[in-house]
Write a protein that holds these residues in place. Structure first.
Motif, mmCIF file in Angstrom:
data_model
loop_
_atom_site.group_PDB
_atom_site.id
_atom_site.type_symbol
_atom_site.label_atom_id
_atom_site.label_comp_id
_atom_site.label_asym_id
_atom_site.label_seq_id
_atom_site.Cartn_x
_atom_site.Cartn_y
_atom_site.Cartn_z
ATOM 1 N N ALA A 195 0.822 -1.219 0.000
ATOM 2 C CA ALA A 195 0.000 0.000 0.000
ATOM 3 C C ALA A 195 0.850 1.261 0.000
ATOM 4 C CB ALA A 195 -0.925 -0.002 1.218
ATOM 5 N N LYS A 205 -8.084 5.155 -1.291
ATOM 6 C CA LYS A 205 -7.001 4.251 -0.902
ATOM 7 C C LYS A 205 -7.561 2.890 -0.503
ATOM 8 C CE LYS A 205 -2.634 3.462 -0.229
ATOM 9 N NZ LYS A 205 -1.691 3.471 -1.370
ATOM 10 N N VAL A 258 -6.521 -0.628 -1.925
ATOM 11 C CA VAL A 258 -5.935 -1.673 -1.091
ATOM 12 C C VAL A 258 -6.829 -2.915 -1.035
ATOM 13 C CG1 VAL A 258 -5.271 -2.230 1.291
ATOM 14 C CG2 VAL A 258 -4.637 -0.033 0.293
#
Length: 801
Positions: free
Chosen positions: A46, A747, A751
């Motif tokens: 990540a 995000k 992820v």
């Protein structure tokens, strides 16, 4: 019998499949969710910390900027003085320098490797130590970089300080006399004193001393800030600020005239009946104290005291020459006196002063005449015209000025009064004669008897009650009952004892003047002339006689200032500040010492300052210092204390601890979840097959069925059904947020596939592995004979060998 066995084998297959899938899930969860390595790998994939600096912080500053703008719109005074977005690059760079992504990644991995085993029950304790030495050193370097960046200095001065200075100046209201300090001028003065180079040097000094102390390389620190050169720089900056403020032109502004007018309205009557307007006084003040003179004197004072405050001199003398201003004030004073009518009003004052000394009541004169003080005053006023008084007053000023400025040791003012005195005496004598003439002309004609009584020798000393006008011979005979008798005028004059001429011609007013005028003149000059001297003389000795000891001391002090200038020294300053024992003088000495040696701040000073807040604050400081030097350590006992400190009881921690241990125990028995499916698979193989080939066929088939079904569930079904819904849910959640939350959701969307692939995809891949093994087993069954033949052929070869 075989049929029954195979029926049981089929039934076991139905039991084996879910248990196989469950064991596959347990194995994958154990290798991911319950594994620190899983989180470490996901954290690396990540790239969270680079993402935080590259995306989260800019979004956070954008949000803060929007909130700031809204607050600024609602209440400008309550808002922070600078838009947070303006400091985004500086703050981000400082944070990234202090806590680099690589360092954060390393610390996060260390924490995960310690904490995850503890949470899942693999260990009963954990200890996380975060070394702070490197971040502190990085922070120091970051501060140095900020200090050397011109944009940082511009932000501090132009964006933070300038608005606050403007606000303070506006809040302070208008300065008196039209003096105005603009924010730009104040900031220019500040920048001239606190320069970028000086501020950078101070910050470097602070960092170089504080960082080794914080990291434990040094046990003490001593920060020395040079301020002497800044005090010297403050002198010219102050001079420029004062010049820009218009303070030197204050006496020429309407505001000064208004202030004078206000003072005049409450001052009452001026001496000698003077009438001065505010315009006259303001104009006179601006002529005497010109802007050029005020500026020169102020700058000289600043230049004189600056080296003293900077510690380069042990004393100072500020000299303000007054002689030239006194001389410059002479023509101004003369003009004011003339414009105010002082010369005309001074006549009354002079005359009143002269008459009060000797003429306080009517003066008796010969022939019964008299003159009153008011009559004398009127005559004297005419004898002292304003032009004469003006000339004499200006002469007095010209005489006194050399004494005031120290060119002479004394003064003598002489006002010649002989000519005006003579004019006044002549005028008074003429006035008296005029009054007597009027009285004489108003008298009735005397009878012969009244006339003879008045004309006897020495009897006519004043204006009589009747006027002797002269008698004929017959009138005289008739009055003396001598009618018909042979008497002459001489006989009658001899008989009554009166001069024949006075009897026959009478007494005229001129006769009175001829006989008694000299006495009248003598009396006028004696009584009136004695009140007016030939000259008026006044000296510095006369002046001192009117003063008491204190006033005479003040006079001598003022004369000294006029001669040598007004002197203000360091001794005067210290006295004005309260004397040597006052706290203000002690602070002054501290400033001068700091100017010479630099202002020093040590760790002892810091501890003393912190200690004033109480022992708990000092204890907290010592803990923080220990963390900075040894690193921050956190273990299970600290976790317990933190939970109890946040309001949880000790029982809450025990419950969590019990659950954690239970999870560890369960995970310790996870082999059972693997053993049972393995035993079932063996049971299926032995129940379904008679030979090894059959047993392999049944076992491989069961394994293939379970593996393929597991792959369909975790690979195909999850990808087609579950994951789209999860992805859609994440997208729906992202639609309702913005700013930092939106960045976080994006995000999460990025992820989520990786996490899903690691967990669910791992299950699918695990299923494929078992499916591959099952296929290998089935292939072995198909090619069993060939494999058996190959095995037989290989045995003799091995034996021969």
């Amino acid at each position: 019998m075989i049929v029954l066995r195979r029926i049981f084998a089929v039934m076991l297959i139905f039991l084996f499949v879910p248990l196989f899938i469950a064991s596959s899930v347990i194995a994958q969860v154990n290798s991911t969710v319950f594994s620190a390595g899983f989180y470490v790998s996901q954290l690396r994939k990540a790239d969270v910390f680079n993402w935080a600096y590259d995306s989260v912080l800019p979004a956070a500053f954008d949000e803060a900027s929007k909130d700031w703008q809204e607050q600024k719109r609602k209440d400008p005074d309550a808002a922070f003085p600078i838009d947070p977005k303006e400091v985004d690059p500086q703050v981000t760079n400082l944070l990234e320098t202090t806590l680099p992504p690589e360092w954060l990644q390393e610390q996060a991995e260390n924490i995960l490797r310690e904490v995850v085993p503890y949470v899942v029950g693999d260990t009963d304790e954990f200890s996380v130590t975060i070394p702070l030495k490197e971040p502190i050193e990085n922070l120091g370097e970051g501060i140095k970089d900020l200090a050397s960046d011109p944009e940082t200095y511009a932000l501090i001065t132009d964006e933070v300080m300038a608005p606050e200075v403007d606000k303070s100046l506006k809040g302070a209201g208008n300065l008196p006399l039209g003096i105005r300090i603009e924010g730009d001028d104040a900031m220019n003065a500040f920048k001239a004193v606190v320069t970028k180079e000086w501020l950078e040097g101070v910050m470097v000094e602070v960092v170089d001393e504080a960082v080794p102390y914080a990291t434990g390389e040094n046990e003490h620190f001593a920060i020395v800030v040079p301020i002497g050169d800044r005090i010297e720089a403050a002198g010219p900056a102050l001079e420029e600020l004062l010049a820009a403020s218009g303070v030197y032109e204050a006496l020429q502004r309407p505001e000064f005239r208004d202030a004078v007018q206000k003072q005049l309205s409450g001052f009452g009557a001026l001496p000698f009946g003077l009438t001065l307007t505010a315009d006259q006084i303001a104009s006179a003040a601006s002529e005497v104290a010109t802007p050029e003179w005020l500026q020169a004197r102020t700058e000289a004072a600043v230049d004189g005291v600056t080296p003293y405050l900077a510690g380069k001199q042990d004393s100072f003398v500020i000299l303000i020459p007054l002689k030239d201003r006194t001389i410059a004030a002479v023509p101004v004073a003369k003009r004011l006196l003339q414009e105010s009518g002082a010369y005309e009003k001074a006549i009354d004052q002079v005359v009143d002063t002269l008459l009060k000394q000797s003429v306080s009541a009517p003066i008796a004169l010969p022939l019964g005449a008299s003159v009153t003080p008011d009559e004398v005053k009127a005559v004297l006023r005419q004898a002292l015209p304003p032009e004469f008084v003006r000339q004499q007053a200006e002469g007095m000023i010209d005489e006194v000025v050399p004494f005031l400025v120290g060119d002479r040791t004394g003064f003598r003012i002489v006002v010649p009064l002989e000519q005006p005195k003579e004019q006044a005496l002549v005028a008074i004598e003429s006035l008296v004669k005029q009054k007597l003439q009027q009285q004489w002309d108003a008298l009735p004609r005397c009878t012969f008897s009244q006339a003879t009584d008045l004309l006897k020798a020495g009897s006519l000393q004043s204006i009589p009650t009747c006027r002797p006008t002269g008698f004929s011979l017959e009138e005289m005979k008739q009055a003396l009952n001598l009618t018909g008798m042979p008497v002459t005028e001489d006989d009658i004059a001899k008989q009554v004892g009166v001069d024949k001429t006075l009897l026959t011609q009478g007494v005229t007013f001129q006769w009175l003047l001829d006989n008694f005028g000299s006495l009248l003149t003598q009396q006028v000059r004696q009584h009136v002339g004695g009140a007016v001297p030939k000259e008026f003389a006044y000296t510095d000795a006369d002046l001192r006689k009117t003063l008491n000891a204190e006033h005479e001391r003040l006079l001598d002090q003022a004369l000294g200032w006029e001669k040598s200038g007004y002197r203000f020294t360091d001794a005067d300053l210290r006295k004005a500040l309260g004397g040597e024992t006052s706290e203000t003088v002690k602070r002054l000495d501290d400033v001068r010492r700091w100017s010479r040696e630099g202002a020093t701040y040590t760790d002892s000073d810091l501890r003393t300052l912190i200690g004033k807040s109480g022992p708990d604050t000092l204890e907290t400081y010592d803990k923080a210092l220990a963390y900075a030097r040894d690193g921050f350590t956190f273990n299970q006992e600290d976790l317990r204390e933190a939970m109890e400190g946040s309001g949880n009881s000790a029982g809450d921690f025990e419950t969590i601890d019990q659950n954690r241990r239970l999870l560890g125990q369960v995970r310790g028995l996870r082999f059972i979840a693997y053993l049972i499916p393995a035993l079932l698979l063996l049971a299926i193989a032995f129940l379904g097959g008679r030979s090894w080939r059959g047993r392999l066929a049944w076992g491989a088939s069961a394994l293939a069925i379970a593996a393929l079904l597991s792959f369909v569930i975790f690979g195909v079904v999850y990808s087609i059904v579950a994951w789209p819904r999860i992805d859609e849910a994440l997208q729906d959640a992202a639609r309702d947020v913005q700013g930092v939350q939106l960045i976080a959701m994006e995000k999460a969307q990025e992820v989520a596939p990786s996490v899903s692939d690691a967990i669910v995809g791992g299950m699918a891949r695990r299923s494929l592995v078992f499916a591959f093994l099952a296929v290998v087993g089935l292939l072995a069954v198909i090619f069993w004979k060939r494999l058996a033949g190959f095995a037989k052929r290989s045995k003799p070869t091995q034996a021969a060998g």
